[in-house]
Each structure stands twice: as structure tokens, then as C-alpha cells.
Write a protein that holds these residues in place. Structure first.
Motif, PDB file in Angstrom:
ATOM      1  N   ARG A 169       0.367 -16.992 106.782  1.00  0.00           N
ATOM      2  CA  ARG A 169       1.797 -17.005 107.295  1.00  0.00           C
ATOM      3  C   ARG A 169       2.081 -15.713 107.932  1.00  0.00           C
ATOM      4  NH1 ARG A 169       7.152 -18.554 103.970  1.00  0.00           N
ATOM      5  NH2 ARG A 169       8.058 -18.489 105.863  1.00  0.00           N
ATOM      6  N   GLN A 170       2.418 -15.265 109.151  1.00  0.00           N
ATOM      7  CA  GLN A 170       2.233 -13.310 109.373  1.00  0.00           C
ATOM      8  C   GLN A 170       3.818 -12.968 108.826  1.00  0.00           C
ATOM      9  OE1 GLN A 170       0.159 -13.818 112.571  1.00  0.00           O
ATOM     10  NE2 GLN A 170      -1.271 -11.546 111.995  1.00  0.00           N
ATOM     11  N   LYS A 171       3.559 -11.744 108.833  1.00  0.00           N
ATOM     12  CA  LYS A 171       4.711 -10.736 108.996  1.00  0.00           C
ATOM     13  C   LYS A 171       4.804 -10.088 109.640  1.00  0.00           C
ATOM     14  CE  LYS A 171       6.043  -9.790 104.290  1.00  0.00           C
ATOM     15  NZ  LYS A 171       6.646  -9.834 103.196  1.00  0.00           N
ATOM     16  N   PRO A 172       5.643 -10.175 110.472  1.00  0.00           N
ATOM     17  CA  PRO A 172       5.271  -9.163 111.534  1.00  0.00           C
ATOM     18  C   PRO A 172       6.232  -8.220 111.425  1.00  0.00           C
ATOM     19  CG  PRO A 172       6.317 -10.544 112.289  1.00  0.00           C
ATOM     20  CD  PRO A 172       6.532 -10.693 111.161  1.00  0.00           C
ATOM     21  N   GLY A 173       5.390  -6.597 111.362  1.00  0.00           N
ATOM     22  CA  GLY A 173       6.229  -5.130 111.402  1.00  0.00           C
ATOM     23  C   GLY A 173       5.871  -4.470 112.532  1.00  0.00           C
ATOM     24  N   PHE A 174       4.894  -3.760 112.888  1.00  0.00           N
ATOM     25  CA  PHE A 174       4.516  -3.485 114.131  1.00  0.00           C
ATOM     26  C   PHE A 174       5.546  -3.780 115.048  1.00  0.00           C
ATOM     27  CE2 PHE A 174       0.165  -3.679 111.811  1.00  0.00           C
ATOM     28  CZ  PHE A 174      -0.111  -1.916 112.204  1.00  0.00           C
ATOM     29  N   ASP A 175       5.895  -2.365 116.067  1.00  0.00           N
ATOM     30  CA  ASP A 175       6.622  -3.036 117.216  1.00  0.00           C
ATOM     31  C   ASP A 175       5.355  -3.033 118.634  1.00  0.00           C
ATOM     32  OD1 ASP A 175       9.529  -3.248 116.204  1.00  0.00           O
ATOM     33  OD2 ASP A 175       8.815  -0.747 115.272  1.00  0.00           O
ATOM     34  N   ASN A 176       5.868  -3.592 119.924  1.00  0.00           N
ATOM     35  CA  ASN A 176       5.356  -3.698 120.368  1.00  0.00           C
ATOM     36  C   ASN A 176       5.942  -3.604 121.827  1.00  0.00           C
ATOM     37  OD1 ASN A 176       2.330  -4.524 119.858  1.00  0.00           O
ATOM     38  ND2 ASN A 176       3.396  -6.090 118.196  1.00  0.00           N
ATOM     39  N   ALA A 177       5.611  -4.525 123.023  1.00  0.00           N
ATOM     40  CA  ALA A 177       6.844  -4.606 123.777  1.00  0.00           C
ATOM     41  C   ALA A 177       7.927  -4.636 123.555  1.00  0.00           C
ATOM     42  CB  ALA A 177       6.100  -5.142 125.410  1.00  0.00           C
ATOM     43  N   VAL A 178       8.216  -6.153 122.536  1.00  0.00           N
ATOM     44  CA  VAL A 178       9.399  -6.419 122.153  1.00  0.00           C
ATOM     45  C   VAL A 178       9.268  -6.278 120.420  1.00  0.00           C
ATOM     46  CG1 VAL A 178       9.944  -8.547 121.313  1.00  0.00           C
ATOM     47  CG2 VAL A 178       9.165  -8.702 123.707  1.00  0.00           C
TER      48      VAL A 178
ATOM     49  N   ASN B 101      10.705  -8.571 111.688  1.00  0.00           N
ATOM     50  CA  ASN B 101      11.692  -8.027 111.412  1.00  0.00           C
ATOM     51  C   ASN B 101      12.396  -6.679 111.815  1.00  0.00           C
ATOM     52  OD1 ASN B 101      10.555  -8.185 108.783  1.00  0.00           O
ATOM     53  ND2 ASN B 101       9.404  -9.027 109.205  1.00  0.00           N
ATOM     54  N   THR B 102      11.473  -5.679 112.597  1.00  0.00           N
ATOM     55  CA  THR B 102      12.391  -4.953 113.602  1.00  0.00           C
ATOM     56  C   THR B 102      14.016  -5.509 114.105  1.00  0.00           C
ATOM     57  OG1 THR B 102      10.696  -3.935 114.185  1.00  0.00           O
ATOM     58  CG2 THR B 102      13.091  -3.087 115.326  1.00  0.00           C
ATOM     59  N   LEU B 103      14.211  -6.674 115.000  1.00  0.00           N
ATOM     60  CA  LEU B 103      14.542  -7.103 115.064  1.00  0.00           C
ATOM     61  C   LEU B 103      15.621  -8.007 113.893  1.00  0.00           C
ATOM     62  CD1 LEU B 103      13.416  -9.517 118.125  1.00  0.00           C
ATOM     63  CD2 LEU B 103      15.204  -7.754 118.207  1.00  0.00           C
TER      64      LEU B 103
ATOM     65  N   PHE C 275       7.701  -2.715 104.407  1.00  0.00           N
ATOM     66  CA  PHE C 275       7.154  -1.530 105.327  1.00  0.00           C
ATOM     67  C   PHE C 275       7.038  -0.186 105.841  1.00  0.00           C
ATOM     68  CE2 PHE C 275       7.684  -6.165 106.961  1.00  0.00           C
ATOM     69  CZ  PHE C 275       6.375  -5.840 107.244  1.00  0.00           C
ATOM     70  N   GLY C 276       7.902   0.654 104.242  1.00  0.00           N
ATOM     71  CA  GLY C 276       8.089   1.780 104.402  1.00  0.00           C
ATOM     72  C   GLY C 276       6.378   2.098 103.710  1.00  0.00           C
TER      73      GLY C 276
ATOM     74  N   LEU D  50      11.729   0.129 113.974  1.00  0.00           N
ATOM     75  CA  LEU D  50      12.330  -0.201 112.544  1.00  0.00           C
ATOM     76  C   LEU D  50      12.866   0.889 112.145  1.00  0.00           C
ATOM     77  CD1 LEU D  50      11.578  -2.516 110.279  1.00  0.00           C
ATOM     78  CD2 LEU D  50       9.866  -1.479 110.086  1.00  0.00           C
ATOM     79  N   LEU D  51      11.616   2.652 112.459  1.00  0.00           N
ATOM     80  CA  LEU D  51      12.706   3.343 112.025  1.00  0.00           C
ATOM     81  C   LEU D  51      13.837   3.985 112.412  1.00  0.00           C
ATOM     82  CD1 LEU D  51       8.440   5.846 112.472  1.00  0.00           C
ATOM     83  CD2 LEU D  51      10.574   5.248 110.934  1.00  0.00           C
ATOM     84  N   GLY D  52      13.881   3.322 114.125  1.00  0.00           N
ATOM     85  CA  GLY D  52      14.773   3.379 114.420  1.00  0.00           C
ATOM     86  C   GLY D  52      16.633   2.497 113.822  1.00  0.00           C
ATOM     87  N   VAL D  53      15.908   1.186 112.965  1.00  0.00           N
ATOM     88  CA  VAL D  53      16.761   0.953 112.122  1.00  0.00           C
ATOM     89  C   VAL D  53      17.404   1.295 110.684  1.00  0.00           C
ATOM     90  CG1 VAL D  53      17.365  -0.961 110.917  1.00  0.00           C
ATOM     91  CG2 VAL D  53      16.171  -1.435 112.790  1.00  0.00           C
ATOM     92  N   LEU D  54      16.032   2.219 110.265  1.00  0.00           N
ATOM     93  CA  LEU D  54      16.059   3.037 109.306  1.00  0.00           C
ATOM     94  C   LEU D  54      16.869   4.199 108.924  1.00  0.00           C
ATOM     95  CD1 LEU D  54      15.122   3.853 106.455  1.00  0.00           C
ATOM     96  CD2 LEU D  54      13.282   5.077 107.444  1.00  0.00           C
ATOM     97  N   ASP D  55      16.748   4.404 110.865  1.00  0.00           N
ATOM     98  CA  ASP D  55      18.066   5.467 111.261  1.00  0.00           C
ATOM     99  C   ASP D  55      19.638   5.367 111.037  1.00  0.00           C
ATOM    100  OD1 ASP D  55      18.935   7.783 112.380  1.00  0.00           O
ATOM    101  OD2 ASP D  55      19.715   6.882 114.280  1.00  0.00           O
ATOM    102  N   LEU D  56      19.706   3.851 111.323  1.00  0.00           N
ATOM    103  CA  LEU D  56      21.099   3.331 110.975  1.00  0.00           C
ATOM    104  C   LEU D  56      21.469   2.925 109.507  1.00  0.00           C
ATOM    105  CD1 LEU D  56      21.048   0.992 114.213  1.00  0.00           C
ATOM    106  CD2 LEU D  56      22.177   3.070 113.672  1.00  0.00           C
ATOM    107  N   ALA D  57      20.992   3.486 109.228  1.00  0.00           N
ATOM    108  CA  ALA D  57      20.911   2.719 107.755  1.00  0.00           C
ATOM    109  C   ALA D  57      21.051   3.468 106.983  1.00  0.00           C
ATOM    110  CB  ALA D  57      19.692   1.816 106.772  1.00  0.00           C
ATOM    111  N   LEU D  58      20.094   5.233 107.386  1.00  0.00           N
ATOM    112  CA  LEU D  58      20.806   6.151 106.429  1.00  0.00           C
ATOM    113  C   LEU D  58      21.624   7.278 106.643  1.00  0.00           C
ATOM    114  CD1 LEU D  58      17.250   7.169 106.807  1.00  0.00           C
ATOM    115  CD2 LEU D  58      18.211   6.552 104.430  1.00  0.00           C
TER     116      LEU D  58
END
Length: 664
Positions: A519-528, A532-534, A562-563, A576-584
Motif C-alpha cells: 500500500r502507498q501513502k500518497p503525499g506529493f502533489d501532481n497534476a491532481v 492526502n492533500t484532498l 508529511f511534515g 498540502l502546504l495550502g491545507v497547512l495554511d488553512l489549519a494555521l
């Protein structure tokens, strides 16, 4: 004569159904055949709109000599990467590890135990230009398998172990802080092309995640980078100035010549990026691009059942881009001598051309200022030429409907209604959500793929997450609490099936999937954006509507997980950094008491929707269905608007002017 793909639903697999290659779809039968016959698997992964996939099919898979070697020595399996993103991600990592690069068509050789041992992308039938020929390569792989199988199996096991090691995520101790977002912005500054926009050299891909992060968190100078990039993409040939929507990427640094395929996921996200820019600046051109892109989705990618199709091909009549490019003579034929000449000057269509065979890609940036068309003429002539172009043979369309990509389209349509006010977009968003619930929601589980009335393939992390996020946007457009209720059920299933409760974050697949080596745990953001970002974004936003602490904690768990990776390579995690900005940041919560359809409430909503308020939470209700609305009912004085930042709430207001002052 057809092969085993003839019964497939995938347009990509059906394109290969009459090859002389004995293709099999990925599944238990094909995998059992490889184990029983002890043959290596040749795995070919691509997608319907892929230009080089078509080239390799014509050159190799329709070639009887190639088919003879494949059929004698391999079990050949075709996979549509859009149906099985888990297989695509896993074996693309193998391609990149073995070759240092990736792309499609993807060509991977596996042992019967599904472990990769050799890989590449496009191969010509015979050696040329430094590329090994497909026939001699297949012959050599078959020879090595026959003579040194133990060595090949050992190499494959070592590679599989290395891939699993690379995919392992060591979670961080706490939530990352703001400096990691600043580090990403600094990397974007360093890579910015000040002349042509974009972040890095050619080929240039749309950078909607970068634009959204900059507009949410960047300085005034950073904002100029984002806006220059949006302007350059619109002015160049990557934007379809006649039909709306964007191509996949630009092959050059000027955004002039595109790779002409048009993908649902790009256009949904880019529509949102231009809507955000319009909110942030008030510049009408961003609203125009967003609206034309949404209109393209409605006109050319919408299924009558309410979902959205996946893509349009780059090729038509066997030529890449033929549908989209023009000669001056063709423009004059469509528009007349005078208007045709004016259009050619305004949109860079010349006798010598800027593309193949003397044809020109339609674009704006080479137009002399004095030759620009008035707004009304510009719109009318573009539409007239579009209608003329529609008489051409259109590129092929992949008409399957994917849950994740429709979640992105759902967000785009809902946000389009919020910002532009066109009721067609709300109708389309509601129809899309209704389609997803009716056709892909079965017994409490979401399926991924639908085509021609048939749904299949259990949904992946990105499917549930993108649909939840889209449903939050739909609620904030029409305020029907039923959509939040479905989002809550989807989110609960997402946690149950995909969350890594021990170390945080989410796996892309469920635990009981037997056809993956791990199983993979996807962290990187690509075209989609990565799964984990979504998921983190959707759960964080939903938690703020429903006050579900477990949703917020799961979202923050993904950020913690993924920190360390975000700190090492911030630019690879822009979503994912955009989500972090929302969280902060302390969210701006706007709750309006009243009838969502009343003119007074619509006037208050207009003040919210015209502003760029990252992470804002919006609700409208006449009753007490939602926790955010507790003790906030309408009175005979008319609707009230409550604005809170963090734990501090301003006094309720009743007029748009007062609300504007609170939000300014």
C-alpha cells in the motif's frame, strides 16, 4: 479479430481491442495465467488522450512481428491509468527508479508475483535515435528470463523492497509551522520566469496549486508572480480562445504551442484558480477565463446523466492539434475578408505559421496594441470561428466519468456559481452531485468509474476526498444540508477505510486489496493534488461546518505525517502546504440567518463571494440544523449575518454595507 480487451468499458482499452497482441485487462484471470504459465508480465499503462500512446500502438501493438514476440513469451496486460491510479503510481515509481524519468505510455515488465524488473516508456519497433527497439528488447528480456530466471526474480524482489522503502513515511512529531510555507514561496520565487510567467523552464505545466498558495499567503510581490502566470497562460496558445478551457501543458517557455489534450482535472482546477484571482483583484479578465472554462466543461465534457467526461484527445484525423490550428485562408473563409484579417492580426495567425505545416496556434500575446479587438467584436468573432471550427472532425473523447475528477468539477461549478452568479453552474453542480450519489454510491461505498450506465472499481482515497471537498463547496453555494450529510457519511467511510490511525495520514487504497505488492501513502502533489492533500482539506473544511473533532484531528494527522517531507522538499507539497495554511490561520466564519433564496440574503452573500477569504466557512439556514448556526435564528427584522474569527464574534449585522465593513 479482437483480444481480451473487447469486453472492456475503458475507451483506452477499447482502442487496443483489435490489436494482434493478445492483450488482457488487469484482473485475476490475467494474473493467474502468468503464474500458471510462469511467464513474465508485460504491463502497458496509458490513457485515452495520450498522444505517444497512440504512436506506440500504431508502430508496435498493431505490428504482427511485435505481437508474435509478445504473445509467445509474455502475458500482456493493458491498464487505463485513470481507472487504476494505484497501479499507475506504484509502477511509475519503478520506471523513475530504473530510468530516472517517467511518462506514458508506461512499459513495465513484472514477475508473476507482480514485482517489476525492467521498465521504460515509449519504445519504437526498431532501434533509432538512441532508443532501443521494442522487438530486440522483448527478445532479449525473454532470453534472460529463460536463462537466468532466478537472477531476474532476485533483482525484482530487491527493487520491490527499495520501492517500499522509498514510499515509507516517517511521521513528524507535531504540526509543521508557518516557515515551511515561506520556504515553498521562496522556492517559487527562485524558479519564477519573470518574462513569461510560470515556475521553471519548458515544458511548462499549469501551476494552479502554486497560484492558489501564493494568492492565499504570498506578499504583494508574490501575488504579481501568480497573476503574471495566469495572464501568460491565458494569452498563450495553451488556452483555447475559441472554445474555452486549457490544454495539458505548453511545450515551449512562452505558453505558445500546447500539447493539445484537454483534461477535466486541469480545467476544473484552473477555473477555480481564475475565480480566486478575480476575487483577489476584481479584474474582469479572470472572471471571463473562469466562465469560458466552465462553459467548455458544460458544452463539451458533460454527460447527459449529469457527470463530466474525462478528457479530449490531442489528435484528430491522425494529427496532433489539427482541430485547433488555422491558416489565414481558413480564418478568412470563416469570418470574411475584413474580419478575418482583423482576427488574424489580433490572434497571431500568419502565413508562415507558428506550428506544423504553416498553421498557427491561436494566441493573444503577439498582437500589437493598436490591433486589439473591441470587447464585443472579440467575443463575437471568437464565437463565429468556434462554430466554423466545430464542422471539423473533433478529437476523440474519453467519455468515462471518474469520481475524483468529478469531485474537482463539482467544486469548480459550485464556486463558479458563488463568484459569477450564473445559475447554470449551480444547476450543473447539483446535477453532478446527484449523479455521483445515484450512480457511484453503492451500499455505503463510493465506486470510481462509470461509463454508459455501468459503474465499477472500488473508489480510492482521492475519490472520496475530492467528492467530500466538492460537496462542501456545493453546500456553500446552495445551502442544502443534505449535501453536508452525504459528505459526512463519505468522510466517515474515508476514515474507516484509508486512515493510518497509528502514524497519521491516509493510504491510497483499502487494506484488503490483493493485487498490490504494498500500500502507498500518497503525499506529493501532481497534476491532481495528492490523496492526502484532498483528504486533509476536505476533512478540515467539513470539521468546521459540523464541529466533528475527529475530522479535524485526522486532517492534522496527515499534516504531521508529511511534515518532515514538506520541510525537505516544500515545493513538492504545494497543495498540502495550502491545507497547512488553512489549519494555521483562524478561519473567518460567516453564518446568515434567513432564506437562502431571498433577495436580502443574496445581497449579503454577494459581499462574501466577491472577496478572497482563504478558508472562510459559510452557512445560511432558517433553522438549527447545523452546529455553527446554534442560537442564531432570523428575526422579523430580516436576515442577520454573524462574522466570527477564531473564538471572537462581531455583533450581528443586517445590511451588505455593514457586512462588507466586517469582511474588509
Amino acid at each position: 479479430m479482437s483480444n481480451q480487451l473487447a469486453g472492456s468499458l475503458s475507451p483506452y482499452l477499447l482502442q487496443h481491442a483489435h490489436n494482434p497482441v493478445d492483450w488482457h485487462p488487469w484482473g485475476a484471470a490475467a494474473l493467474a495465467k502468468a503464474r500458471t504459465e510462469q511467464k513474465p508480465i508485460f504491463l502497458s499503462i496509458g490513457y485515452s488522450a495520450c498522444h505517444w500512446c497512440h504512436v506506440m500502438e500504431r508502430e508496435s501493438f498493431e505490428n504482427p512481428t511485435v505481437a508474435g514476440v509478445l504473445n509467445a513469451h509474455f502475458v500482456s496486460i493493458k491498464v487505463d491509468r485513470e481507472e487504476r491510479p494505484d497501479l499507475d503510481d506504484l509502477y511509475m515509481d519503478a520506471v523513475q527508479t530504473l530510468t530516472g524519468r517517467g511518462g506514458w505510455p508506461m512499459s513495465v515488465w513484472l514477475t508473476p508475483e507482480l514485482e517489476p524488473f525492467y521498465a521504460g516508456t515509449y519504445f519504437p519497433p526498431e532501434s533509432r535515435g538512441g532508443m532501443p527497439g521494442f522487438v530486440p528488447l522483448l527478445t532479449r528480456i525473454a532470453e534472460v528470463w529463460r536463462e537466468d530466471r532466478a537472477g531476474v526474480v532476485g533483482q525484482a524482489r530487491a527493487l520491490a523492497a527499495e520501492l517500499q522503502r522509498q514510499a515509507a513515511v516517517e511521521p513528524g512529531d507535531g504540526l509543521p509551522d508557518a516557515p515551511v510555507v515561506d520556504a515553498a514561496l521562496q522556492q517559487l520565487r527562485q524558479g519564477f520566469d519573470a518574462r513569461w510567467g510560470g515556475f521553471g523552464p519548458a515544458p511548462k505545466f499549469p501551476q494552479q496549486l502554486a497560484v492558489e498558495l501564493i494568492l492565499a499567503r504570498g506578499s504583494v510581490e508574490d501575488r504579481a508572480m501568480a497573476l503574471r502566470t495566469l495572464d501568460a497562460m491565458w494569452e498563450g496558445g495553451m488556452y483555447d480562445h475559441l472554445g474555452g478551457g486549457f490544454a495539458r501543458y505548453s511545450v515551449d517557455g512562452q505558453w505558445l504551442v500546447p500539447h493539445f489534450e484537454k483534461m477535466l482535472y486541469d480545467n476544473a482546477q484552473l477555473a477555480c484558480a481564475y475565480l480566486t484571482a478575480f476575487q483577489a483583484t476584481g479584474e474582469p479578465r479572470y472572471a471571463q477565463v473562469a466562465g469560458e472554462t466552465l462553459d467548455y466543461l458544460l458544452r463539451d465534457l458533460r454527460d447527459p446523466s449529469g457527470g463530466f467526461h474525462s478528457s479530449e484527445d490531442a489528435d484528430s484525423e491522425g494529427e496532433e492539434g489539427k482541430f485547433y490550428v488555422f491558416t489565414p485562408a481558413e480564418v478568412r473563409e470563416a469570418l470574411g475578408e475584413v474580419d478575418g484579417a482583423r482576427f488574424c492580426t489580433a490572434f497571431g495567425i500568419t502565413e508562415q505559421g507558428n506550428f506544423e505545416h504553416g498553421r498557427s496556434v491561436v494566441h493573444r500575446f503577439s498582437c500589437p496594441p493598436r490591433a486589439r479587438l473591441a470587447e464585443e467584436d472579440d467575443r463575437a468573432l471568437r464565437e463565429q470561428l468556434r462554430l466554423w471550427r466545430d464542422r471539423r472532425v473533433r478529437p476523440g473523447k474519453d467519455d468515462k466519468v471518474l469520481a475524483a475528477w468529478n469531485g474537482l468539477a463539482l467544486s469548480a461549478m459550485a464556486r463558479g456559481y458563488q463568484v459569477l452568479g450564473d445559475p447554470r453552474y449551480l444547476d450543473a453542480a447539483q446535477a453532478c452531485a446527484g449523479f455521483l450519489r445515484r450512480e457511484l454510491w453503492r451500499d455505503g461505498r463510493l465506486l470510481r468509474v462509470w461509463r454508459q450506465g455501468q459503474a465499477h472499481t472500488p473508489g480510492f482515497l482521492e475519490d472520496s476526498a475530492a467528492v467530500v471537498d466538492g460537496l462542501v463547496d456545493l453546500y456553500e453555494a446552495g445551502f442544502d444540508p443534505a449535501w453536508l450529510s452525504w459528505a459526512e457519511a463519505l468522510a466517515e467511510g474515508l476514515l474507516a477505510r484509508f486512515e493510518d490511525s497509528a502514524e497519521g495520514g491516509f493510504f491510497s487504497t483499502e487494506a484488503d486489496q490483493a493485487d498490490l505488492i504494498f500500500r502507498q501513502k500518497p503525499g506529493f502533489d501532481n497534476a491532481v493534488p495528492g490523496g492526502n492533500t484532498l483528504a486533509a482539506r476536505a476533512l478540515l473544511r467539513l470539521s468546521r461546518h459540523l464541529q466533528r473533532e475527529e475530522f479535524r484531528l485526522a486532517a492534522e494527522g496527515a499534516l504531521r505525517c508529511f511534515g518532515p517531507w514538506m520541510q525537505r522538499a516544500p515545493r513538492a507539497f504545494l497543495g498540502l502546504l495550502g491545507v497547512l495554511d488553512l489549519a494555521l490561520r483562524e478561519p473567518v466564519e460567516v453564518a446568515i440567518s434567513g432564506d437562502p433564496g431571498s433577495p436580502a440574503v443574496r445581497a449579503l452573500l454577494a459581499e462574501v463571494h466577491c472577496r478572497h477569504l482563504p478558508g472562510r466557512v459559510l452557512s445560511v439556514s432558517e433553522d438549527q440544523l447545523l452546529p455553527l448556526r446554534e442560537d442564531r435564528a432570523a428575526s422579523e427584522e430580516g436576515p442577520f449575518a454573524f462574522v466570527c474569527r477564531g473564538r471572537t464574534c462581531a455583533r450581528p449585522v443586517t445590511s451588505p454595507v455593514e457586512l462588507a465593513a466586517l469582511l474588509a
